[in-house]
Design an enzyme around this catalytic site. Structure first.
Site, PDB file in Angstrom:
ATOM      1  N   ASP A   1      -5.161   5.590  16.278  1.00 16.60           N
ATOM      2  CA  ASP A   1      -5.982   5.459  15.076  1.00 16.60           C
ATOM      3  C   ASP A   1      -4.992   5.299  13.921  1.00 16.60           C
ATOM      4  OD1 ASP A   1      -7.515   5.773  12.818  1.00 16.60           O
ATOM      5  OD2 ASP A   1      -8.208   7.806  13.295  1.00 16.60           O
TER       6      ASP A   1
ATOM      7  N   LYS B   1      -2.526   0.619   4.661  1.00 16.69           N
ATOM      8  CA  LYS B   1      -3.632  -0.028   5.379  1.00 16.69           C
ATOM      9  C   LYS B   1      -4.511  -0.853   4.427  1.00 16.69           C
ATOM     10  CE  LYS B   1      -7.408   1.246   8.534  1.00 16.69           C
ATOM     11  NZ  LYS B   1      -7.982   2.390   9.261  1.00 16.69           N
TER      12      LYS B   1
ATOM     13  N   GLU C   1     -13.307   0.972  14.737  1.00 17.07           N
ATOM     14  CA  GLU C   1     -13.309   2.435  14.639  1.00 17.07           C
ATOM     15  C   GLU C   1     -14.661   3.050  15.015  1.00 17.07           C
ATOM     16  OE1 GLU C   1     -11.803   2.989  10.687  1.00 17.07           O
ATOM     17  OE2 GLU C   1      -9.809   2.292  11.266  1.00 17.07           O
TER      18      GLU C   1
ATOM     19  N   ASP D   1     -18.362   7.759   8.212  1.00 14.64           N
ATOM     20  CA  ASP D   1     -16.930   8.067   8.214  1.00 14.64           C
ATOM     21  C   ASP D   1     -16.442   8.312   6.784  1.00 14.64           C
ATOM     22  OD1 ASP D   1     -14.173   8.062   8.329  1.00 14.64           O
ATOM     23  OD2 ASP D   1     -14.004   6.290   9.602  1.00 14.64           O
TER      24      ASP D   1
END
Ligand code: AMP
Length: 619
Positions: free
Chosen positions: A24, A87, A187, A212
């Site tokens: 992850d 990211k 994800e 999330d």
């Protein structure tokens, strides 16, 4: 774990195992997981405590690069040389990030607004891919130390909304870190897998919401799971909303109570950091207590659970608004959602769970650590790829339609979006001009009717078609997508059996040359264990090649000449000898010599196999 067989000493068969890991790669934190005794587990750091590796990279004066907790500490003392949230920059051009540069404490370079962003650290420039590779390398080292084995294969997760640029960038980062990225997984799909959803191909279809809420980002995804296929129906979210905003809300309350101005905090960095850390501690404490009490520079600070919930209420309202949008886009209602999964550290706050449960009118799934869920699911996906989970069929689907340009710039879809991968589809075309000798085939990806609005993946030309009147040639175009999502397009004129094919590689991202340069660069800058690892990795690659080489000889006896068999055997033996040395270059040279000789043979074998398989079939 995939089992393969090789004995380094004499070439005879013995069993070794290779672990495929799940990663992850997060904005704030990253994790690595693998299957241990049939269960996914996240790997802890050397201190045996946390499974989280902060996604932070620090470049020290002495060129040393550190990643993780130690780097996070440098955010305050050396912000210009400490990179976080990389990211957010993956696969983006400067134009994409314009307006948000202020968010980053480091320098983003805008020399060419169209090309991908670069980050300046001292007098060197890094791409987000290189920086992410540092994080991936850290994770790789962590698990290699833990398992005492070399790891070369991984599954990496990305947000469901990541476009092809961002996915390709993630794949490149993996490659740069010495990982063969077998699959890029969404994800939310990984989170659903971690909770065992989608098990078995005969399970009833279900609709799932994955909520999330991390440190700095919020994502809501609506998934449809049917026959082992995970389809992302919609995604929504806010790229600047998360637990950090909870902390900021607490800080500003205490500022008011203690009479501390924002200017004071900006000037007194130490005080600013102290109060922020205390606010985060308060928030975490209130996840399992009613009251938080502490001191800041000798003055009492406190926060009750009720007051905290009031503070975060407007932030949670914003997440609920995103959920509503996601449901609307997926054309479902809250009542249609069967399962709601909690992901991200901020869903540890009980009030977050309450609000979400209230909105979807059902209890949420929260039995797994919310910050580990995605990595655990990635490990399960890795295990499926390794062939160890026979009852779980997980298929990838194509995120966008694939097709070719036809007359008038129209997009003719050959593989519709959401097709299962691997897949194969084809159609027949003909020429529009008498005696037409060449046919240009341009491949596009996207949902629009005109190719000019879609993304061009590549083009090639079918040459030397025998002269025929327009409309007579029968040109068969096949799209073949393998399990890794690589597309091969093949065109064949059926009357003359003329054939050409190309593997379509995306035209964005970094080039192979850039990649090679970065690789050399990273090796030159890395610490001394690189040499040992280089030998191990080369040996690993050689062993795989020895195996596949021998298998190739066995399976293709009929189409190889005696000389070809003898030379291949001799080169395999040379490679075996090379694996006994401690010099990776010797091994690589032997690999290359073998590859150079056998690649044309392999192509010939592949063509003859495919021809045999296609014989007599009609589209
Ligand atoms: P992630 O980006 O998923 O790693 O989530 C990080 C966020 O989760 C940060 O804002 C943390 O402060 C927050 N967090 C971690 N533990 C807790 C907790 N026990 N209660 C509330 N928030 C937490």
């Amino acid at each position: 774990m995939a089992t393969f067989a090789i004995n380094l000493k004499d070439g005879s068969v013995e069993s070794t195992r290779e672990t495929i890991i799940g990663i992850d790669l997060g904005t704030t934190n990253s994790l690595v997981a693998y299957m241990k005794d049939g269960q996914p587990v996240c790997v802890k750091g050397a201190d045996g405590k946390s499974t989280l590796v902060p996604s932070v990279i620090h470049f020290a004066e002495n060129e040393q690069i550190i990643v993780g907790d130690a780097a996070k500490n440098k955010l305050i003392t050396d912000p210009a040389n400490t990179i976080y949230s990389v990211k957010r920059l993956m696969g983006k051009s400067f134009r994409d990030v314009q307006g948000t540069e202020g968010y980053y404490g480091y320098q983003i370079i805008d020399d060419d607004t169209e090309s991908l962003v670069k980050i300046r650290v001292k007098d060197r420039f890094y791409t987000p891919v290189e920086l992410s590779a540092h994080i991936l390398r850290e994770l790789k080292t962590r698990i290699e130390t833990d398992l005492s084995t070399v790891i070369t294969k991984a599954v990496i997760t990305v947000p469901a909304y990541f476009n092809d640029n961002q996915r390709q960038a993630t794949r490149d980062a993996g490659k740069l870190a010495g990982l063969d990225v077998l699959r890029i997984v969404n994800e939310p799909t990984a989170a659903a897998l971690a909770y065992g959803l989608g098990n078995g191909t005969d399970a009833a279809p279900s609709t799932v919401a994955v909520y999330d809420l991390g440190g700095g980002t919020f994502d809501i995804s609506i998934l449809r799971i049917e026959n082992g296929i995970f389809e992302v129906l919609s995604t929504n979210g806010d790229t600047f909303l998360g637990g950090d905003d909870f902390d900021r809300a607490i800080v500003s309350l205490w500022q008011q109570e203690l009479g501390i101005t924002t200017q004071e905090l900006n000037e007194n960095k130490e005080l600013g950091q102290q109060i922020r850390l205390l606010a985060e501690a308060a928030k975490k404490h209130l996840s399992s207590a009613e009251l938080f009490e502490s001191e800041l520079n000798g003055r009492k600070v406190s926060l009750s659970k009720g007051r905290f919930e009031q503070l975060v209420e407007p932030l949670l309202d914003r997440t609920v608004a995103c959920c509503k949008n996601a449901l609307r886009d997926a054309k479902v209602t809250a009542a249609d959602i069967e399962n709601v999964i909690m992901v991200g550290g901020s869903t540890r706050t009980p009030y977050v769970k309450n609000r979400v449960a209230q909105f979807f009118e059902k209890p949420v799934f929260d039995s797994l650590h919310p910050d580990e869920v995605v990595a655990l699911g990635a490990a399960i996906q890795a295990d499926i790829l390794a062939g160890n989970q026979k009852d779980l069929l997980l298929l990838d689907i194509t995120p966008l339609s694939l097709g070719i340009e036809t007359v008038g710039g129209l997009m003719d879809v050959i593989v519709p979006r959401n097709s299962k991968v691997p897949s194969k589809a084809g159609r027949q075309y003909t020429t529009s001009v008498d005696g037409q000798k060449n046919l240009k085939i341009s491949v596009f990806q996207g949902e629009r009717d005109l190719v000019e609005h879609n993304r061009k993946l590549g083009e090639f030309i079918l040459r030397d078609i025998p002269p025929m009147p327009a409309g007579l040639p029968k040109i068969d175009i096949q799209f073949i997508i393998n399990a890794d999502g690589i597309l091969t397009v093949r065109a064949r004129e059926l009357r003359s059996n003329l054939e050409t094919q190309v593997e379509i590689k995306p035209t964005y991202g970094i080039t192979e040359e850039e990649m090679a340069l970065m690789l050399i660069d990273s090796i030159q800058n890395a610490s001394s264990d690189v040499k040992a690892r280089g030998v191990l990795e080369a040996r690993n690659e050689a062993n795989n090649l020895l195996l596949s080489g021998r298998k190739f000889l066995q399976q293709n006896e009929a189409i190889l000449s005696e000389e070809e068999k003898a030379v291949t055997n001799a080169l395999l033996n040379e490679l075996l000898e090379a694996t006994k040395t401690e010099d990776k270059d010797v091994i690589h040279r032997a690999i290359e010599t073998l590859n150079q000789y056998t690649t044309p043979l392999a192509h010939r074998a592949l063509d003859s196999n495919i021809r045999a398989a296609m014989a007599g079939k009609k589209i």
